[in-house]
Design an enzyme around this catalytic site. Structure first.
Site, short mmCIF file in Angstrom:
data_model
loop_
_atom_site.label_atom_id
_atom_site.label_comp_id
_atom_site.label_asym_id
_atom_site.label_seq_id
_atom_site.Cartn_x
_atom_site.Cartn_y
_atom_site.Cartn_z
N PHE A 149 -38.90 48.26 -2.49
CA PHE A 149 -38.19 47.73 -3.78
C PHE A 149 -37.90 48.79 -4.81
CE2 PHE A 149 -42.33 48.05 -5.64
CZ PHE A 149 -42.01 48.44 -6.99
N LYS A 173 -32.91 46.03 6.59
CA LYS A 173 -33.69 44.72 5.73
C LYS A 173 -34.22 45.58 4.71
CE LYS A 173 -37.03 42.89 4.81
NZ LYS A 173 -37.34 42.62 3.45
N GLU A 176 -36.63 42.16 -0.69
CA GLU A 176 -36.04 41.17 -1.04
C GLU A 176 -36.21 41.09 -2.60
OE1 GLU A 176 -38.66 42.12 0.29
OE2 GLU A 176 -40.73 40.80 0.00
N ARG A 177 -36.87 41.93 -3.31
CA ARG A 177 -36.86 41.97 -4.55
C ARG A 177 -35.66 42.53 -5.28
NH1 ARG A 177 -43.18 44.36 -5.36
NH2 ARG A 177 -43.09 44.61 -3.09
N SER A 226 -45.46 50.25 1.57
CA SER A 226 -46.75 50.41 1.40
C SER A 226 -47.59 50.62 2.83
CB SER A 226 -47.46 49.15 0.82
OG SER A 226 -47.27 48.02 1.71
N CYS A 281 -43.00 56.82 -5.05
CA CYS A 281 -44.12 57.17 -4.12
C CYS A 281 -44.46 58.60 -4.55
CB CYS A 281 -43.44 56.95 -2.91
SG CYS A 281 -42.29 58.20 -2.43
N GLU A 383 -53.57 53.14 -4.11
CA GLU A 383 -52.48 53.41 -4.98
C GLU A 383 -52.14 52.29 -6.06
OE1 GLU A 383 -48.86 52.52 -2.93
OE2 GLU A 383 -48.11 54.32 -3.66
P1 NAD Z 1 -43.86 46.65 0.66
O1 NAD Z 1 -44.83 47.47 1.70
O2 NAD Z 1 -44.54 45.58 -0.04
O3 NAD Z 1 -42.38 46.33 1.29
C1 NAD Z 1 -41.79 47.39 1.96
C2 NAD Z 1 -40.78 46.40 3.03
O4 NAD Z 1 -41.55 45.83 4.06
C3 NAD Z 1 -39.97 45.15 2.24
O5 NAD Z 1 -38.57 45.54 2.73
C4 NAD Z 1 -40.71 43.99 2.61
O6 NAD Z 1 -39.85 42.93 2.70
C5 NAD Z 1 -41.30 44.40 3.91
N1 NAD Z 1 -42.65 43.76 4.17
C6 NAD Z 1 -43.36 43.40 3.16
N2 NAD Z 1 -44.50 42.74 3.68
C7 NAD Z 1 -44.31 42.38 5.02
C8 NAD Z 1 -45.07 42.01 6.16
N3 NAD Z 1 -46.29 41.46 6.18
N4 NAD Z 1 -44.54 42.07 7.32
C9 NAD Z 1 -43.55 43.00 7.67
N5 NAD Z 1 -42.63 43.38 6.50
C10 NAD Z 1 -43.04 43.26 5.38
O7 NAD Z 1 -43.77 47.91 -0.35
P2 NAD Z 1 -42.79 47.66 -1.57
O8 NAD Z 1 -43.68 47.12 -2.59
O9 NAD Z 1 -41.42 47.28 -1.51
O10 NAD Z 1 -42.56 49.43 -2.04
C11 NAD Z 1 -43.59 50.05 -2.71
C12 NAD Z 1 -44.41 50.95 -1.63
O11 NAD Z 1 -43.81 51.82 -0.99
C13 NAD Z 1 -45.52 51.80 -2.28
O12 NAD Z 1 -46.62 51.85 -1.41
C14 NAD Z 1 -44.83 53.24 -2.32
O13 NAD Z 1 -45.69 54.24 -2.36
C15 NAD Z 1 -44.17 53.09 -0.93
N6 NAD Z 1 -42.95 53.92 -1.00
C16 NAD Z 1 -43.21 55.27 -0.21
C17 NAD Z 1 -42.41 56.04 0.08
C18 NAD Z 1 -42.36 57.22 1.10
O14 NAD Z 1 -41.34 57.94 1.25
N7 NAD Z 1 -43.54 57.59 1.38
C19 NAD Z 1 -41.06 55.96 -0.65
C20 NAD Z 1 -40.91 54.67 -1.65
C21 NAD Z 1 -41.93 53.72 -1.54
#
Ligand code: NAD
Length: 498
Positions: A149, A173, A176-177, A226, A281, A383
């Protein structure tokens, strides 16, 4: 209520699964749209559309593919203000920060415009008698991206731009937020001349993701989010024979040496710790002053700055940062602050009670500053992803170097010092993927690669830069003998170039 569907076969289509998620306005807490959650069948339609479009797109010469990207750059410039406003309205970051989100994505599109050059292979003339040896890079086929998101424009562009420029088709994909900007981007690409089906967007949750991970037509998956989900995506995608790269969470440290310019260091910590409400991140979440005197000066200077942060709605041009993305995220961050107090850290600034007049239902949180945090505390290990900065006091340089190096995350790190020897030693020895010297958020530019180490990155290749071309192509190596008439008789030993 506005309904957000999917983008399949070059047009927006309604969701048919009957499942929806709420898209909030984080400034007010109101639901502003419903986003459809794709069923397995709908994702399969998107994959089928991508599979049908890919061969003709791969056969389109790279200059023409690049021209679509160039046209897309123009169209985003035309709509910059609208896109930034749309992004802020779902994410909550300030308009200026949303512009940065879009801009950092466009820079990877600019890089992808160089694809005719980037795809050039290697050639060795006369590697043997009449034998030329050469390699070429070919697209993989259908590729997919699953994005978080916190950068709803930048990260989708980091994924699809190199993938498509290399001649792949793509199924995105997004989170969704905040799904509206990715949907608008897909429309703009069609206007830019991208053939229908080359980029598809499916909205949804685990069901959509699992379909992408298990469908044999999808050849590669790029993920950002994450770490726990990154690990799952990496394991599941690999088990299904796909090429996978996943980028996860972070705990980025900033070391402040006694000789640092303290005002510069404080400015850097305030911007990198609290910008975008800490939902980056590459946000700095741990400050590591070296020596007691440095720590005392740093904390004394930080406290009034954190207390005077200006928090406002995402539309307020004067705000330092806006609301958090959802109520759940706000509650999670507040509960980490509660936990830090219980664990014995000293809460020097407490922003938990912050309320914004006129926006009482928005997801706002004041800046928090913890002092005397220790490595055994959960607020240090995990985190938090909010406007919370922890100060961990190190007695000397070696201890400061060990902290980020031994932390389970290894995304970014920075050191502030005026001493070149220390900076050089630090950049060489620290066990982290991206390093800043007197630079708090060292996100590499698009022609270098971006990627963290340890539990911040899973897979062999980084994203964007030359690694993106390696990730989204496979190498074919050709050994060719001309003239073809050379007759050596049957050879029963392995050919060698004698
Ligand atoms: P998230 O892991 O909740 O979601 C990321 C994606 O995974 C979304 O599209 C979501 O719909 C999908 N997803 C969520 N739960 C799932 C499941 N159980 N099974 C399959 N798919 C699922 O992350 P977020 O809250 O959207 O983003 C924040 C996180 O992303 C933080 O941890 C941040 O550090 C990380 N991030 C990392 C980088 C990097 O380059 N390392 C960059 C940006 C964000």
């Amino acid at each position: 209520m506005r309904e957000i569907g999917h983008f399949i076969g070059g047009k927006e289509v309604k969701g048919t699964s009957g499942r929806f998620g709420d898209v909030f306005n984080p400034n007010t807490g109101e639901v502003q749209a419903k986003v459809a959650f794709a069923s397995r069948g709908e994702v399969e339609q998107a994959i089928a559309s991508a599979e049908a479009a890919q061969p003709a797109w791969a056969a389109t010469n790279p200059q023409r593919r690049a021209r679509v990207m160039m046209k897309f750059l123009d169209l985003v410039q035309r709509e910059f203000d609208e896109l930034a406003a749309l992004l802020s309205s779902e994410h909550g970051k300030t308009i200026a920060d949303s512009r940065g989100d879009i801009q950092r994505g466009l820079e990877v599109v600019e890089f992808a415009c160089g694809i005719p050059h980037l795809l050039k292979g290697e050639f060795s003339e006369s590697a043997g008698p009449g034998i030329d040896l050469y390699s070429m890079r070919q697209p993989l086929g259908v590729t997919a991206g699953i994005t978080p998101f916190n950068f709803p424009a930048m990260i989708p562009m980091w994924k699809f731009a190199p993938a498509i420029a290399c001649g792949n088709s793509f199924v995105l994909k997004p989170s969704e937020r905040d799904p509206s900007v990715p949907m608008r981007i897909a429309q703009l690409l069609i206007e830019a001349g991208l053939p229908a089906g080359v980029l598809n967007v499916v909205n949804g949750d685990k069901e959509a993701v699992d379909t992408l991970l298990t469908d044999p037509r999808v050849r590669a998956v790029g993920f950002v989010g994450s770490s726990s989900i990154a690990e799952y995506i990496y394991a599941t995608g690999c088990a299904h024979g796909k090429r996978v790269q996943c980028f996860g969470g972070a705990k980025n440290h900033m070391i402040v040496m006694p000789d640092a310019d303290m005002d510069q260091a404080v400015d850097a910590l305030i911007g990198a710790g609290y910008g975008s409400a800490g939902e980056r991140c590459m946000a700095v979440s741990v400050a590591v002053p070296v020596g007691r005197k440095t720590a005392d000066i740093l904390v004394d200077k930080l406290i009034p700055r954190v207390e005077s942060l200006k928090i406002g709605p995402s539309t307020d041009a004067q705000a330092d940062y806006g609301p958090m993305v959802t109520r759940a995220q706000l509650e999670k961050v507040k509960s980490y602050v509660d936990l830090g107090v219980k664990e014995g850290a000293k809460l020097a600034v407490d922003g938990r009670g912050f309320k914004l007049q006129g926006y009482e239902n928005g997801y706002f949180m004041g800046g928090c500053l913890f002092d005397e945090v220790t490595p055994s505390m959960r607020i240090y290990k995990e985190e938090i992803f909010g406007p919370v900065l922890s100060v961990v006091r190190a007695k000397d340089y070696e201890e400061a170097l060990r902290l980020p190096s031994e932390h389970e995350y290894g995304n970014g790190v920075a050191i502030f010092t005026r001493d070149g020897d220390t900076a050089r030693d630090f950049t060489s020895r620290v066990n982290v993927g991206m390093v800043g010297v007197n630079f708090a958020i060292p996100v590499p530019l698009s022609y270098y690669t971006f990627g963290g180490w340890k539990r911040s990155g899973f897979g062999d290749l980084n994203q964007h830069g030359p690694d993106a071309v390696r990730f989204y192509t496979k190498t074919k190596t050709v050994t060719a003998r001309w003239p073809s008439g050379t007759k050596e008789g049957a050879e029963f030993v392995i050919p060698t170039m004698r």
